[in-house]
Design an enzyme around this catalytic site. Structure first.
Site, PDB file in Angstrom:
ATOM      1  N   GLU A 122       0.815  -1.208   0.000  1.00 14.31           N
ATOM      2  CA  GLU A 122       0.000   0.000   0.000  1.00 14.31           C
ATOM      3  C   GLU A 122       0.855   1.268   0.000  1.00 14.31           C
ATOM      4  O   GLU A 122       0.737   2.112  -0.874  1.00 14.31           O
ATOM      5  CB  GLU A 122      -0.913   0.018   1.239  1.00 14.31           C
ATOM      6  CG  GLU A 122      -1.963  -1.069   1.257  1.00 14.31           C
ATOM      7  CD  GLU A 122      -3.162  -0.756   0.370  1.00 14.31           C
ATOM      8  OE1 GLU A 122      -3.057   0.169  -0.469  1.00 14.31           O
ATOM      9  OE2 GLU A 122      -4.187  -1.422   0.517  1.00 14.31           O
ATOM     10  N   HIS A 171       0.693   7.459 -13.607  1.00 13.67           N
ATOM     11  CA  HIS A 171       2.077   7.862 -13.356  1.00 13.67           C
ATOM     12  C   HIS A 171       2.158   9.368 -13.154  1.00 13.67           C
ATOM     13  O   HIS A 171       1.345  10.133 -13.694  1.00 13.67           O
ATOM     14  CB  HIS A 171       2.967   7.445 -14.526  1.00 13.67           C
ATOM     15  CG  HIS A 171       4.427   7.723 -14.294  1.00 13.67           C
ATOM     16  ND1 HIS A 171       5.143   7.139 -13.278  1.00 13.67           N
ATOM     17  CD2 HIS A 171       5.307   8.545 -14.947  1.00 13.67           C
ATOM     18  CE1 HIS A 171       6.396   7.566 -13.320  1.00 13.67           C
ATOM     19  NE2 HIS A 171       6.511   8.421 -14.318  1.00 13.67           N
ATOM     20  N   ASP A 226      -1.391   9.468  -3.630  1.00 13.89           N
ATOM     21  CA  ASP A 226      -1.398   8.738  -4.895  1.00 13.89           C
ATOM     22  C   ASP A 226      -1.490   9.668  -6.101  1.00 13.89           C
ATOM     23  O   ASP A 226      -2.131  10.722  -6.048  1.00 13.89           O
ATOM     24  CB  ASP A 226      -2.579   7.760  -4.931  1.00 13.89           C
ATOM     25  CG  ASP A 226      -2.412   6.621  -3.931  1.00 13.89           C
ATOM     26  OD1 ASP A 226      -1.263   6.294  -3.592  1.00 13.89           O
ATOM     27  OD2 ASP A 226      -3.444   6.062  -3.501  1.00 13.89           O
ATOM     28  N   SER A 227      -0.906   9.232  -7.216  1.00 11.50           N
ATOM     29  CA  SER A 227      -0.865  10.070  -8.416  1.00 11.50           C
ATOM     30  C   SER A 227      -2.261  10.410  -8.934  1.00 11.50           C
ATOM     31  O   SER A 227      -2.502  11.537  -9.379  1.00 11.50           O
ATOM     32  CB  SER A 227      -0.049   9.380  -9.513  1.00 11.50           C
ATOM     33  OG  SER A 227      -0.612   8.128  -9.873  1.00 11.50           O
ATOM     34  N   TYR A 269      -3.573   7.112   5.326  1.00 11.55           N
ATOM     35  CA  TYR A 269      -3.468   6.053   4.327  1.00 11.55           C
ATOM     36  C   TYR A 269      -3.500   4.687   4.998  1.00 11.55           C
ATOM     37  O   TYR A 269      -2.690   4.407   5.881  1.00 11.55           O
ATOM     38  CB  TYR A 269      -2.187   6.206   3.518  1.00 11.55           C
ATOM     39  CG  TYR A 269      -2.317   5.662   2.116  1.00 11.55           C
ATOM     40  CD1 TYR A 269      -2.640   6.504   1.060  1.00 11.55           C
ATOM     41  CD2 TYR A 269      -2.152   4.308   1.854  1.00 11.55           C
ATOM     42  CE1 TYR A 269      -2.786   6.008  -0.240  1.00 11.55           C
ATOM     43  CE2 TYR A 269      -2.297   3.805   0.569  1.00 11.55           C
ATOM     44  CZ  TYR A 269      -2.614   4.662  -0.468  1.00 11.55           C
ATOM     45  OH  TYR A 269      -2.765   4.176  -1.732  1.00 11.55           O
ATOM     46  N   ASP A 285       8.267   4.927  -5.133  1.00  6.31           N
ATOM     47  CA  ASP A 285       7.470   4.753  -6.344  1.00  6.31           C
ATOM     48  C   ASP A 285       7.210   6.147  -6.907  1.00  6.31           C
ATOM     49  O   ASP A 285       7.702   7.151  -6.369  1.00  6.31           O
ATOM     50  CB  ASP A 285       6.197   3.941  -6.083  1.00  6.31           C
ATOM     51  CG  ASP A 285       5.162   4.625  -5.201  1.00  6.31           C
ATOM     52  OD1 ASP A 285       5.327   5.826  -4.886  1.00  6.31           O
ATOM     53  OD2 ASP A 285       4.179   3.968  -4.825  1.00  6.31           O
ATOM     54  N   CYS A 286       6.436   6.243  -7.990  1.00  9.42           N
ATOM     55  CA  CYS A 286       6.331   7.544  -8.665  1.00  9.42           C
ATOM     56  C   CYS A 286       5.673   8.609  -7.785  1.00  9.42           C
ATOM     57  O   CYS A 286       6.192   9.724  -7.638  1.00  9.42           O
ATOM     58  CB  CYS A 286       5.602   7.397  -9.990  1.00  9.42           C
ATOM     59  SG  CYS A 286       3.849   6.951  -9.895  1.00  9.42           S
ATOM     60  N   SER A 287       4.535   8.282  -7.186  1.00 10.29           N
ATOM     61  CA  SER A 287       3.833   9.278  -6.367  1.00 10.29           C
ATOM     62  C   SER A 287       4.443   9.409  -4.980  1.00 10.29           C
ATOM     63  O   SER A 287       4.339  10.462  -4.350  1.00 10.29           O
ATOM     64  CB  SER A 287       2.346   8.932  -6.266  1.00 10.29           C
ATOM     65  OG  SER A 287       2.160   7.631  -5.736  1.00 10.29           O
ATOM     66  N   HIS A 330      11.595  11.709 -12.327  1.00  8.98           N
ATOM     67  CA  HIS A 330      10.544  10.799 -11.869  1.00  8.98           C
ATOM     68  C   HIS A 330      11.148   9.456 -11.485  1.00  8.98           C
ATOM     69  O   HIS A 330      12.316   9.174 -11.761  1.00  8.98           O
ATOM     70  CB  HIS A 330       9.462  10.625 -12.934  1.00  8.98           C
ATOM     71  CG  HIS A 330       9.946  10.034 -14.235  1.00  8.98           C
ATOM     72  ND1 HIS A 330       9.144   9.242 -15.038  1.00  8.98           N
ATOM     73  CD2 HIS A 330      11.136  10.088 -14.888  1.00  8.98           C
ATOM     74  CE1 HIS A 330       9.799   8.874 -16.119  1.00  8.98           C
ATOM     75  NE2 HIS A 330      11.020   9.361 -16.050  1.00  8.98           N
TER      76      HIS A 330
END
Length: 333
Positions: free
Chosen positions: A83, A291, A256-257, A118, A237-239, A303
């Site tokens: 998560e 993304h 989150d993105s 979260y 991760d990306c976000s 990124h």
């Protein structure tokens, strides 16, 4: 430079209402705990751990061993099973207990999934119960602004206790010329090198950043391997990357993105400025956002793309993402 605190605005956007006295009283009775490892990893369900994941679920946790031991296929398996992550000293609300696992909501990671924070499952052994640790923050806090740094058990900085991540916040006890003394959730007072932290009385004292400031924070992690759900200097991760760069600079944005793409101020591509967040979606940019990257200028973004690679800088139009461009958002006025 005016700071936009997105978390506060998001309370209304996510449909969270003012609570009645009875509801507020109920919230006061919620069980609060604090993360007692350098980085806690939250899972979608309890007991999903593979043997290779054991270093991430112990106390102390060993993120270097865990991430370093995984091959591409091992990292790819994490997609959809993790998560988020929470840093040392982070506040969580316990939602459910199942054997040696706790379902918690991590504070200051906004999401429409839970207004408290979260949600995810983590080992009970990585938590410390009680409200007493939070009271220590009244004296101020030390914010780690190095990619990673060590906590030491002694004031001479000889006995290493734990390596902690960028954006970790710990209660401040004492400041000396070249070191600071901080409190930990369950192991008493420790020391850190002063050069690796910034000291503040409260969150409002964090200087309002420019977009370039946030970009510079991100560049410190170039080459860092991607980690699904990653939120630390051990892997992003990306976000998690964009969230953490903003949060370390005093601005809280959604975790989150897909939700980051719904807040802030819409920006046209021809008006992009450093620090703006760029979003990419399925179906040539018209589908679900999957993304996020950060604009750095000159048609480029920084990124953390996917499990096969690392934090890097790419041309927006030629990186394989150009055809999926879905817009940009600005979180700094």
């Amino acid at each position: 430079m005016k700071r936009l605190t997105v978390f506060v605005l998001s309370l209304f956007a996510f449909g969270i209402l003012v609570f009645s006295p009875n509801e507020a009283s109920s919230r006061e009775k919620q069980r609060i705990a604090y993360v007692d490892v350098n980085v806690a990893t939250l899972w979608t369900e309890p007991g999903l751990l593979r043997e290779i994941d054991a270093p991430s679920a112990s106390n102390p946790a060993d993120l270097n061993e865990w991430i370093g031991s995984m091959k591409y296929e091992d990292k790819l398996w994490l997609v959809g099973n993790l998560e988020t992550q929470a840093l040392y000293g982070s506040k969580v609300t316990i939602l459910e207990e199942r054997g040696e696992w706790m379902k918690v909501a991590v504070a200051n990671q906004p999401t429409p999934r839970n207004d408290i924070g979260y949600p995810g499952w983590m080992p009970k052994a990585q938590l410390k119960d009680g409200h007493s640790f939070e009271k220590q923050f009244k004296r101020g806090f030390a914010l780690v602004d190095a990619p990673k740094t060590w906590l030491y058990s002694d004031s001479k900085l000889r006995s290493k206790f734990m390596e902690v991540s960028f954006n970790t916040r710990l209660p401040l006890l004492q400041v000396k010329k070249d070191k600071v003394k901080v409190m930990t959730p369950g192991n008493g007072a420790k020391w850190m090198e002063k050069q690796d932290v910034s000291v503040y009385q409260n969150e409002n004292q964090i200087p309002a950043p420019t977009g370039k400031d946030i970009v510079e924070s991100g560049k410190a992690f170039l080459g860092l391997p991607y980690l699904w759900a990653g939120m630390s200097g051990f892997g992003f991760d990306c976000s998690g990357f964009t969230y953490t760069m903003y949060h370390a600079n005093g601005i809280t944005i959604p975790r989150d993105s897909s939700i980051q793409a719904q807040h802030g101020k819409k920006v046209e591509q021809e008006n992009l400025q450093p620090g703006d967040l760029l979003f990419f979606a399925h179906d040539k940019g018209k589908g679900k956002v999957h993304h996020v990257g950060m604009y750095i200028g000159d048609g480029k973004m920084i990124h953390s793309p996917n499990s096969s690679t690392h934090v890097r800088i790419d041309e927006i139009k030629t990186s394989g993402y150009g055809e999926e461009y879905a817009g940009a958002r600005r979180y700094i006025d």
